[in-house]
Design a protein around this motif. Structure first.
Motif, PDB file in Angstrom:
ATOM      1  N   ALA A  72       0.835  -1.210   0.000  1.00  9.76           N
ATOM      2  CA  ALA A  72       0.000   0.000   0.000  1.00  9.76           C
ATOM      3  C   ALA A  72       0.867   1.255   0.000  1.00  9.76           C
ATOM      4  O   ALA A  72       0.552   2.245  -0.664  1.00  9.76           O
ATOM      5  CB  ALA A  72      -0.936  -0.010   1.205  1.00  9.76           C
ATOM      6  N   VAL A  73       1.973   1.203   0.731  1.00  6.97           N
ATOM      7  CA  VAL A  73       2.889   2.351   0.752  1.00  6.97           C
ATOM      8  C   VAL A  73       3.723   2.373  -0.532  1.00  6.97           C
ATOM      9  O   VAL A  73       3.929   3.435  -1.139  1.00  6.97           O
ATOM     10  CB  VAL A  73       3.817   2.291   1.990  1.00  6.97           C
ATOM     11  CG1 VAL A  73       4.805   3.449   1.977  1.00  6.97           C
ATOM     12  CG2 VAL A  73       2.991   2.318   3.278  1.00  6.97           C
ATOM     13  N   ALA A  74       4.175   1.204  -0.968  1.00  4.23           N
ATOM     14  CA  ALA A  74       5.068   1.116  -2.131  1.00  4.23           C
ATOM     15  C   ALA A  74       4.450   1.730  -3.383  1.00  4.23           C
ATOM     16  O   ALA A  74       5.115   2.480  -4.110  1.00  4.23           O
ATOM     17  CB  ALA A  74       5.446  -0.344  -2.394  1.00  4.23           C
ATOM     18  N   VAL A  75       3.189   1.430  -3.632  1.00  3.98           N
ATOM     19  CA  VAL A  75       2.575   1.917  -4.873  1.00  3.98           C
ATOM     20  C   VAL A  75       2.466   3.439  -4.852  1.00  3.98           C
ATOM     21  O   VAL A  75       2.531   4.098  -5.895  1.00  3.98           O
ATOM     22  CB  VAL A  75       1.197   1.268  -5.148  1.00  3.98           C
ATOM     23  CG1 VAL A  75       1.322  -0.242  -5.192  1.00  3.98           C
ATOM     24  CG2 VAL A  75       0.152   1.670  -4.133  1.00  3.98           C
ATOM     25  N   ASN A  76       2.317   3.992  -3.665  1.00 12.11           N
ATOM     26  CA  ASN A  76       2.263   5.455  -3.528  1.00 12.11           C
ATOM     27  C   ASN A  76       3.642   6.078  -3.694  1.00 12.11           C
ATOM     28  O   ASN A  76       3.795   7.098  -4.367  1.00 12.11           O
ATOM     29  CB  ASN A  76       1.656   5.832  -2.176  1.00 12.11           C
ATOM     30  CG  ASN A  76       0.141   5.796  -2.211  1.00 12.11           C
ATOM     31  OD1 ASN A  76      -0.487   6.735  -2.665  1.00 12.11           O
ATOM     32  ND2 ASN A  76      -0.443   4.692  -1.764  1.00 12.11           N
ATOM     33  N   LEU A  77       4.649   5.479  -3.091  1.00 11.15           N
ATOM     34  CA  LEU A  77       6.017   6.000  -3.240  1.00 11.15           C
ATOM     35  C   LEU A  77       6.443   5.950  -4.702  1.00 11.15           C
ATOM     36  O   LEU A  77       7.212   6.787  -5.184  1.00 11.15           O
ATOM     37  CB  LEU A  77       6.998   5.205  -2.376  1.00 11.15           C
ATOM     38  CG  LEU A  77       6.837   5.369  -0.863  1.00 11.15           C
ATOM     39  CD1 LEU A  77       7.858   4.488  -0.132  1.00 11.15           C
ATOM     40  CD2 LEU A  77       6.999   6.825  -0.441  1.00 11.15           C
ATOM     41  N   SER A  78       5.926   4.951  -5.416  1.00 15.91           N
ATOM     42  CA  SER A  78       6.271   4.815  -6.830  1.00 15.91           C
ATOM     43  C   SER A  78       5.773   6.022  -7.635  1.00 15.91           C
ATOM     44  O   SER A  78       6.440   6.465  -8.581  1.00 15.91           O
ATOM     45  CB  SER A  78       5.682   3.510  -7.368  1.00 15.91           C
ATOM     46  OG  SER A  78       6.072   3.316  -8.701  1.00 15.91           O
ATOM     47  N   ASP A  79       4.627   6.567  -7.251  1.00 12.91           N
ATOM     48  CA  ASP A  79       4.129   7.769  -7.933  1.00 12.91           C
ATOM     49  C   ASP A  79       5.044   8.965  -7.673  1.00 12.91           C
ATOM     50  O   ASP A  79       5.267   9.787  -8.560  1.00 12.91           O
ATOM     51  CB  ASP A  79       2.700   8.094  -7.488  1.00 12.91           C
ATOM     52  CG  ASP A  79       1.676   7.179  -8.150  1.00 12.91           C
ATOM     53  OD1 ASP A  79       1.846   6.869  -9.344  1.00 12.91           O
ATOM     54  OD2 ASP A  79       0.721   6.768  -7.474  1.00 12.91           O
TER      55      ASP A  79
END
Ligand code: ADP
Ligand code: MG
Length: 324
Positions: A72-79
């Motif tokens: 959940a955090v990773a996909v946001n950091l990817s943005d």
């Protein structure tokens, strides 16, 4: 356990102890009040984005709680990575079918593990009950004013490059317990490399819905076409092996070109910056591969041309869509 106890035990305490040790002058007030208060650093622009993960939709129902928190955090950091931004903090809106303490303990462990790894703090959120597990995270990051790498800056002739290997997560989704499972469950967003591309990449995004579709967004926003040489798309050795074995070739290309959840970066680079980009890739030990070129638009509609050994290549499905 009531809502306040839950927030306290699994999120607020862990966030507070980290905030205390970090002594961050930017964060004037964290979890506990109606709002968090942030004093933006001088000369920086706020980069902000939200992504939601719904159980059974964005991750298989049997995914372990630690991985759900991580992803959940990773996909946001990817943005943030995809804009060249430096991650700062997150807000967590959690909808839960029940206050399952075992789930919450592991979920919060995974969430804080990736926050620690990327130097990000949890500064607020919301907690509600609902029939399905759903996690919405808002991520905040900083960018020197005017230095964001958007989707619209590519020029005809720029090279198209990607980090890492593509299709690993799509393969893992269809082959549970394979050696590529971690690529689906615990993505490692390319934050440091995204930042390093400021001043070099002309356009960038992260690949979440498949290369063909996502590259189409760069082409569209830049008013260009894109041409990809499929044989140059980087594959993990497991997928490479399948391609060479011929039998599974169409499926592998489907994973690599149209599979979701890669969270690698796709970016365009003018010829003059290629040496600098490859030097940075070397320094950070990030695999970077040139897969094609941006072209002048040939018709009214943007096209992403796929070629395999110079022959037109047709995909069965271009990428993931919720309402497609
Ligand atoms: P309000 O009713 O004012 O929205 P809440 O009771 O929802 O307040 O939240 C109290 C505090 O706890 C707020 O600072 C909020 O940001 C924080 N919070 C609530 N849920 C979470 C969560 N899942 N993770 C982190 N912080 C949370
Ligand atoms: Mg609230």
């Amino acid at each position: 356990m009531n809502e306040f106890g839950l927030i306290q035990q699994f999120f607020a305490e862990a966030a507070a102890s980290r905030a205390a040790s970090k002594n961050d002058s930017t964060l004037s007030l964290g979890i506990g009040d109606d709002c968090a208060l942030i004093t933006p650093p001088h000369g920086q622009q706020l980069a902000i984005s939200t992504d939601t993960l719904v159980a059974g939709r964005h991750f298989p129902l049997e995914t372990d709680a630690y991985s759900i928190g991580w992803k959940a955090v990773a996909v946001n950091l990817s943005d943030l990575a995809a804009m060249g931004a430096t991650p700062y903090s997150i807000l967590l809106a959690l909808s839960l079918p029940s206050a399952d303490e075992d789930f919450l303990r592991e979920f919060s462990r995974g969430l804080f593990a990736i926050c620690d790894q990327y130097g990000v703090q949890l500064i607020g959120g919301d907690t509600t009950r609902s029939t399905v597990l759903s996690i919405s995270i808002t991520v905040l990051g900083w960018l020197p004013i005017g230095q964001a790498i958007t989707r619209g800056g590519a020029q005809a002739g720029d090279l198209i490059m990607v980090t890492g290997t593509l299709g690993d997560a799509a393969y893992a989704l269809r082959h549970p317990h394979s050696p590529l499972q971690h690529r689906l469950d615990r993505p490692l967003p390319r934050v440091a490399f995204g930042q390093a591309l400021r001043g070099y990449a002309s356009a960038m995004l992260d690949i979440s819905d498949g290369l063909a579709q996502d590259l189409g967004h760069i082409a569209q926003a830049s008013g260009l076409d894109a041409c990809v040489d499929v044989e140059n798309v980087p594959l993990h050795s497991i997928l490479q092996h399948l391609v060479e074995g011929d039998l599974h070739r169409p499926a592998v290309w489907q994973y690599a070109l149209a599979g979701g959840d890669d969270y690698e970066l796709c970016f365009t680079v003018p010829e003059r910056s290629v040496v600098a980009v490859m030097a940075e890739a070397d320094l950070q030990q990030v695999q970077v591969t040139q897969i094609g070129r941006m072209l002048p638009r040939q018709s009214a509609k943007t096209q992403v041309q796929l070629r395999l050994h110079q022959q037109p290549f047709v995909l069965q499905q271009t990428g993931f869509q919720h309402f497609g």
